[in-house]
Design an enzyme around this catalytic site. Structure first.
Site, short mmCIF file in Angstrom:
data_model
loop_
_atom_site.label_atom_id
_atom_site.label_comp_id
_atom_site.label_asym_id
_atom_site.label_seq_id
_atom_site.Cartn_x
_atom_site.Cartn_y
_atom_site.Cartn_z
N SER A 1 0.79 -1.23 0.00
CA SER A 1 0.00 0.00 0.00
C SER A 1 0.82 1.28 0.00
O SER A 1 0.26 2.37 0.09
CB SER A 1 -0.88 0.00 1.25
OG SER A 1 -0.09 -0.18 2.41
N CYS A 2 2.13 1.17 -0.07
CA CYS A 2 2.97 2.36 0.02
C CYS A 2 2.88 3.18 -1.26
O CYS A 2 3.07 2.64 -2.36
CB CYS A 2 4.41 1.96 0.27
SG CYS A 2 5.57 3.33 0.34
#
Length: 401
Positions: free
Chosen positions: A137-138
């Site tokens: 999710s970065c």
């Protein structure tokens, strides 16, 4: 002193309290983490790492903010995953577990292929990690090689989310794997379902929001400026808390696996709100970077005192209690008349409520030359704007007419 009421279970494992250090620069050094554990944190997610085959080179400075200083509301970073690779992180995991057997050491991992995930998970588990946080999710990474969504976060696609969750689960032997997901989607519930379908033991939400925090008006460089240039990065801090709370509620209403909440938590009240909306544990990042590991005292003492005063024996008893009160707009009471009430003993005559109501409300506040404020009940609808702009606590209330 540690209290039994603080103990909580997450992914089947006991935590001495619900408070975990989130993956960040504050968890990229074992000596730093040790200081956090000594202060009382129940666990730490080590800064996200990857394999040595992945080139990681960070350009500095990496941080900028909204309203810099003690009243900072949002921190922006163009950081990447740790420049320290998985084998070095594995040494830190072993070192920490030998010294802090009661605290939970969590490995945050990011790979690009099935083989990457298998290698990363195996190394972390063999080193003694208590849990695996799969970071998909970065904003600065989390892509898959060969996929049509190259350039987007894996957790923006339910199919890829389920696929990577299965990859991570395949390699693990005995420890829980949970997935960290992004708020940068139109339907976070679909992503949560994909994690559950893929076998993830829990969900961590939310990761930072992708953003551009501002522009230097002299050089025209977006911030933070790296020799006149910048890039899109992750936005964190107090400003993202409402988004995080909405995501926690949406996820809690969708899946039957636990949630570790993160995003804008600065004090025990913030943490409590996350738990009431469905989070079992909470992770803290920006507040620690701004105020230090010592904030754990406020978090644990504040939560314990509130539990005592509210009559609860265990943290676990309050998880999700607010969810039944979160409903659709159509189901709210629409036939009740409320208006603003002003406590004239507290009013300082600043006129902010008058201006706000005149230009942003319903022109329901009168402000005379004597600087006394009066509410016209015929025009007031009780929207609440005046109470939000008033600088004096409890001076303006909204109640039944």
């Amino acid at each position: 002193p540690r209290r039994s009421s603080d103990l909580i279970y997450f992914c089947g494992l006991p935590f001495i309290n619900p408070f975990i250090l989130a993956a960040a620069p504050s968890t990229d050094d074992r000596e730093m983490i040790a200081r956090g554990f000594d202060a009382g944190w129940a666990g730490a997610v080590l800064k996200t790492t990857t394999l040595e085959t992945e080139e990681v080179s960070i350009a500095y400075p990496i941080m900028s903010s909204i309203n810099p200083g003690p009243n900072m509301v949002g921190l922006h970073n163009i950081d990447l995953v740790s420049e320290r690779y998985i084998h070095e992180i594995a040494e830190d995991i072993l070192w920490l577990k030998q010294r802090f057997p009661q605290q939970r050491v969590i490995a945050s991992l990011m790979g690009h292929t099935r083989a990457d995930w298998h290698d990363l998970v195996t190394i972390a588990e063999q080193a003694g990690a208590d849990l695996i946080e799969a970071s998909i999710s970065c904003p600065q990474g989390a892509t898959l090689e060969g996929e049509e969504t190259q350039g987007f976060m894996v957790s923006q696609d339910p199919r890829l989310t389920e696929k990577v969750t299965r990859w991570a689960i395949e390699a693990v032997q005995n420890i829980p794997v949970y997935i960290k997901i992004s708020p940068g989607v139109t339907d976070i519930s679909s992503i949560a379902r994909a994690v559950e379908l893929g076998g993830g033991r829990a969900i961590c939400a939310i990761d930072s929001l992708e953003g551009v925090v501002g522009v230097d008006l002299k050089t025209f460089s977006p911030l933070p400026s790296v020799q006149g240039y910048s890039s899109r990065g992750g936005f964190t801090g107090k400003a993202i808390k409402p988004i995080a709370l909405r995501c926690i509620a949406d996820i809690a209403e969708t899946v039957n696996i636990p949630i570790s909440g993160v995003g804008g938590i600065y004090n025990w009240r913030d943490a409590l709100e996350f738990m009431l909306l469905g989070a079992t544990t909470v992770q803290v990042c920006t507040a620690v970077m701004q105020r230090g590991y010592g904030i754990i005292g406020d978090l644990t003492n504040g939560l314990s005192n509130w539990l005592d005063q509210a009559g609860y024996d265990q943290v676990q008893q309050i998880i999700g209690l607010s969810l039944p009160k979160l409903t659709e707009h159509d189901h709210l009471p629409h036939d009740i008349k409320v208006i603003s009430y002003i406590n004239h003993e507290l009013c300082i005559g600043c006129g902010l409520c008058y201006v706000a109501c005149a230009d942003g409300g319903h022109v329901a506040i009168e402000f005379g030359s004597d600087r006394k404020v009066e509410v016209d009940p015929k025009r007031c609808v009780g929207c609440g704007l005046c109470a939000q702009v008033c600088p004096v606590p409890d001076c303006i209330s909204i109640d039944l007419y």
